[in-house]
Design an enzyme around this catalytic site. Structure first.
Site, PDB file in Angstrom:
ATOM      1  N   SER A   1      29.750  47.664  60.101  1.00  0.00           N
ATOM      2  CA  SER A   1      30.946  48.470  60.333  1.00  0.00           C
ATOM      3  C   SER A   1      31.593  48.053  61.662  1.00  0.00           C
ATOM      4  O   SER A   1      31.936  46.889  61.844  1.00  0.00           O
ATOM      5  CB  SER A   1      30.555  49.944  60.305  1.00  0.00           C
ATOM      6  OG  SER A   1      31.684  50.753  60.154  1.00  0.00           O
TER       7      SER A   1
ATOM      8  N   ASP B   1      29.630  45.646  55.275  1.00  0.00           N
ATOM      9  CA  ASP B   1      30.532  46.707  54.840  1.00  0.00           C
ATOM     10  C   ASP B   1      31.671  46.965  55.807  1.00  0.00           C
ATOM     11  O   ASP B   1      31.919  48.093  56.217  1.00  0.00           O
ATOM     12  CB  ASP B   1      29.765  48.013  54.591  1.00  0.00           C
ATOM     13  CG  ASP B   1      30.398  48.794  53.443  1.00  0.00           C
ATOM     14  OD1 ASP B   1      30.460  50.024  53.503  1.00  0.00           O
ATOM     15  OD2 ASP B   1      30.846  48.142  52.481  1.00  0.00           O
TER      16      ASP B   1
ATOM     17  N   HIS C   1      27.824  53.399  52.363  1.00  0.00           N
ATOM     18  CA  HIS C   1      28.403  52.624  53.463  1.00  0.00           C
ATOM     19  C   HIS C   1      27.314  51.982  54.327  1.00  0.00           C
ATOM     20  O   HIS C   1      27.460  50.857  54.793  1.00  0.00           O
ATOM     21  CB  HIS C   1      29.302  53.530  54.305  1.00  0.00           C
ATOM     22  CG  HIS C   1      29.899  52.850  55.493  1.00  0.00           C
ATOM     23  ND1 HIS C   1      30.589  51.664  55.411  1.00  0.00           N
ATOM     24  CD2 HIS C   1      29.899  53.193  56.800  1.00  0.00           C
ATOM     25  CE1 HIS C   1      31.012  51.303  56.631  1.00  0.00           C
ATOM     26  NE2 HIS C   1      30.604  52.207  57.487  1.00  0.00           N
TER      27      HIS C   1
END
EC number: 3.1.1.-
Lengths: 444, 337
Positions: free
Chosen positions: B145, B170, B300
């Protein structure tokens, strides 16, 4: 006074294995006595129907295995990519005809009309060629005419009609009309009226499907024809209402003639109120004057003439009230318990968890009884009565030795063993109770 | 589930928990110690901050170094399971390093609010320099992320040397930018406090932020810290307040795709099925500029949900991009003299 009278268990069918070892296909999904009480039918999750026949001997009545057949097979709906289970949801008997038994069986999607009769099998003897093992006879004097010789009688089950493709949702009930010509089938959102002789058409008489399925709030849970008036039928819903409809009024019976619903007490409303108010089963008494309904925690008796409240409300297992949260988590709160009313309308019966079931005296005169359909019941537990007499497995609800409802600890109950399906003999106090894969017969 | 059940139990109905106090008794929610997953937990001082760094295999001198950068609001323990898996595949050569970044986990220091991209890149470079001075080993940078943005810039700007591979988990610039406006709502929907560590673990699992129970038990305790209230009771609040960093969010993700694609190293992008490639990444992928792995079963935090899958992907990514070991080949067939 406690004596040898009272309900006692008489027979048990099915292997008494532990719950973990039970084959899923053997789990009984419906039980039904026929109109005479001489025959008993059970349907299981594997799509099989087993019939028992009554035989009276000097010990009393006894049910013996009669025949078994595979009614439904598992199917696949290619359009929706869904499996169609072969589990038999309901069996309803028709009146026998010509020494044959007739019944309707249904799974989630298809209803079948079965004829069960004895056929005399005959064998051909005196075959001239014996399937080619012999040479043809040399001359006419050696020619033998084939003879048919009676071999044995077998019991055959033949599907006479298959009523298919009429239900988009899962069928939960079928009910044969008193006119012996028509029957209804109900799924979650619609009820159809069939003529027994016509299998490719049916009339839709109730439709509660909303225009947008996302607005769905209510489903139909059970439906039954009135026992004597062929124009009345009733159906129950997941919102706790029972609607009585008259087919003479209009073709589509969305407007009810009567609605039986007890208004909810707003003070006791909580997250689970609506779920537990859902009616899981609804039955007419044999004279058609009373309706018995079962929701998750109670049994209610309604007078057909009084809509606003039941004549009697019976708590079946109030000790579950504090456990509703757990029962929601493990989905047990959605279990659908059936109820039964005796042929004379004086008693009602319904099941609970831990294989307990209770029989209630609706006239209010006698005791209510709680029993357990358990393999240990074989060794008839003797409970000491107050005057020293011993009664069998009956566990009288009002004390005197043995378990009382007040003593039941909801933490120690097996929620996987539940009495959902049962049937009351039409003419006497005999009950057929299904406990997972076993069938118990109890008699008063 | 039949039609009636589906009215009452649609997929995402959350029942209130029976009683929070029962959580503390649940063995399946007990926090797991970092020591089950890492060999060392040490303090690395860089500038104004003392970074808490988890690592394994610091004794090794050759072999690759996997450096993991967690995302905003997480901590180094988010990579606990993955790094253990990777380290165990070759414990005598591999080194794994997972720091807690500025303002997160057990890291302390000054200016902990400065989460600008440049600051974070310099922090990462500083940690690597401090732990591996005169580094001769290959480094594989793995960022999840927001951490992906940091490692991408670190590799592209060459602030970290000898980067063999760059892996992003991700994070896609286009989707991240689009979702920036939704993040405040997401932050507000979280509970402000928890009654116990087990409660916090339970919330992460129930809300499906972390689908892997073991990983939640390891990483969640580092995301919260205890606060004593006036009545001497203790509640647990978030360690890192995310709202104050809002001014940096856009800076993290802008130009990320271009930076990623332009990094002079092998590149890997691991996505859960929920993300879509933006236009720049799509073109780059068609041109074969990076390797794409899709793990649709995960949420996620892919590295927590599917640690072994992610570990396998990163390991084979490293192996494929290792430089050829010429000396071994030469030794095989000595020229007869």
């Amino acid at each position: 006074m406690e004596s040898e009278r009272g309900w006692k268990f008489t027979q048990c069918f099915g292997d008494k294995a532990d719950l973990e070892d039970v084959t899923e296909a053997d789990i009984i999904s419906t039980v039904e006595f026929d109109h005479s009480g001489d025959y008993l039918a059970t349907g299981d999750k594997g799509g099989r129907v087993v019939l028992f026949e009554r035989s009276d001997n000097k010990q009393g009545c006894e049910y013996k295995f009669y025949t078994e057949f595979q009614s439904h097979e598992p199917e696949f709906d290619y359009l929706k990519s869904l499996e169609i289970e072969e589990k038999i949801n309901r069996i309803k008997w028709l009146k026998p005809n010509n020494n044959s038994l007739y019944m309707l069986t249904t799974n989630d999607k298809t209803i079948k009309l079965w004829k069960v009769c004895e056929k005399a099998l005959k064998l051909v003897t005196e075959n001239n060629l014996l399937d080619g093992d012999r040479s043809p006879p040399p001359d006419i004097s050696h020619l033998r005419l084939p003879k048919l010789v009676p071999h044995e009688n077998i019991i055959a089950a033949i599907p006479r009609k298959i009523y298919a493709n009429a239900h988009a949702y899962h069928i939960n009930s079928i009910s044969v009309n008193s006119d012996d010509e028509t029957y209804l089938s109900a799924d979650d959102l619609r009820i159809n009226l069939w003529n027994l002789g016509i299998n490719n058409q049916s009339f839709n008489i109730v439709d509660i499907k909303p225009a947008n399925m996302e607005d769905l709030t209510e489903v139909i849970t059970a439906a039954e024809f009135h026992p004597t008036s062929c124009n009345y039928f009733m159906y129950s819903s997941s919102k706790g209402t029972i609607k009585l409809c008259d087919m003479r009024e209009s073709a589509l019976c969305d407007q009810h003639a009567k609605q039986f619903e007890e208004p909810e007490d707003p003070a006791s409303k909580n997250f689970f109120s609506e779920i537990i108010s859902s009616v899981s089963d609804v039955r007419f008494s044999s004279d058609g004057r009373y309706i018995l309904s079962r929701d998750y925690l109670t049994l209610r008796l309604w007078d057909v003439n009084m809509e606003k409240q039941p004549v009697r409300t019976i708590s079946v297992h109030d000790y579950l009230k504090p456990k509703l949260c757990d029962l929601y988590e493990n989905d047990c709160i959605f279990d659908k318990f059936e109820c039964n009313i005796s042929g004379d309308g004086t008693h009602a019966m319904t099941g609970s968890y831990n294989n307990y079931f209770s029989i209630y005296d609706l006239t209010g005169a006698g005791d209510d009884v709680m029993l357990q359909a358990d393999k240990n019941a074989f060794r008839a537990k003797r409970i000491q009565g107050p005057n020293g007499s011993k009664s069998k497995v009956g566990i009288p609800r009002n004390g005197r030795g043995g378990l009382r409802k007040e003593d039941i600890d909801p933490e120690n109950i097996d929620y996987n063993r539940k009495i959902l399906h049962s049937s009351w003999h039409p003419r006497e106090n005999t009950l057929a109770v299904a406990a997972t894969n076993n069938l118990f017969i109890f008699t008063d | 589930m039949d039609l009636r059940q589906s009215i009452f139990k649609p997929g995402n109905v959350q029942l209130p928990p029976l009683d929070d106090s029962t959580d503390s008794n649940s063995a399946h929610l007990k926090p797991l110690p970092w020591s089950n997953y890492f060999e060392d937990k040490q303090n690395v001082s860089v500038g104004d901050t003392h970074f808490n760094v988890y690592s394994s295999g610091m004794a090794n001198t050759s072999g690759p170094v996997f450096v993991f950068h967690h995302g905003a609001g997480h901590s180094g323990l988010t990579f606990g399971l993955v790094s253990q898996y990777i380290y165990n595949s070759d414990p005598s050569h591999i080194t794994v390093v997972a720091p807690d970044f500025r303002g997160h986990g057990d890291t302390i220091g000054e200016n902990q609010d400065n989460l600008s991209l440049d600051r974070l890149v310099d922090d990462l470079a500083g940690i690597v320099d401090a732990m591996f001075p005169d580094n001769k080993r290959h480094i594989v940078l793995v960022g999840h992320s927001m951490g992906g943005a940091v490692v991408a810039h670190a590799a592209a700007s060459k602030k970290i040397r000898r980067v063999l591979g760059l892996a992003l988990i991700d994070i896609v610039e286009g989707s991240a930018m689009d979702s920036l406006s939704a993040i405040p709502a997401f932050i507000n929907a979280r509970p402000q406090t928890f009654r116990s560590v087990e409660s916090a673990i339970r919330w992460h699992i129930d809300a499906e932020h972390i689908q892997n129970r073991e990983s939640a038990r390891l990483s969640v305790p580092s995301l919260i810290k205890p606060i004593s209230k006036e009545d001497d009771s203790k509640v647990w609040a978030w360690r890192t307040q995310l709202m104050p960093s809002q001014r940096f969010w856009r800076g993290w993700y802008s130009e990320l795709s271009r930076t990623f694609v332009s990094a002079p190293t092998a590149k890997l992008l691991v996505l859960a099925g929920t993300d879509r490639l933006d236009k720049e990444l799509l073109i780059a992928q068609m041109q074969g500029k990076f390797q794409l792995e899709l793990l649709p079963a995960a949420g996620h935090t892919i590295q927590e949900d599917l640690p072994q899958r992610v570990g396998d992907v990163v390991l084979s990514f490293w192996k494929r991009n290792q430089p050829l070991d010429i000396s071994a080949i030469r030794r095989v067939n000595p020229v007869p003299s």
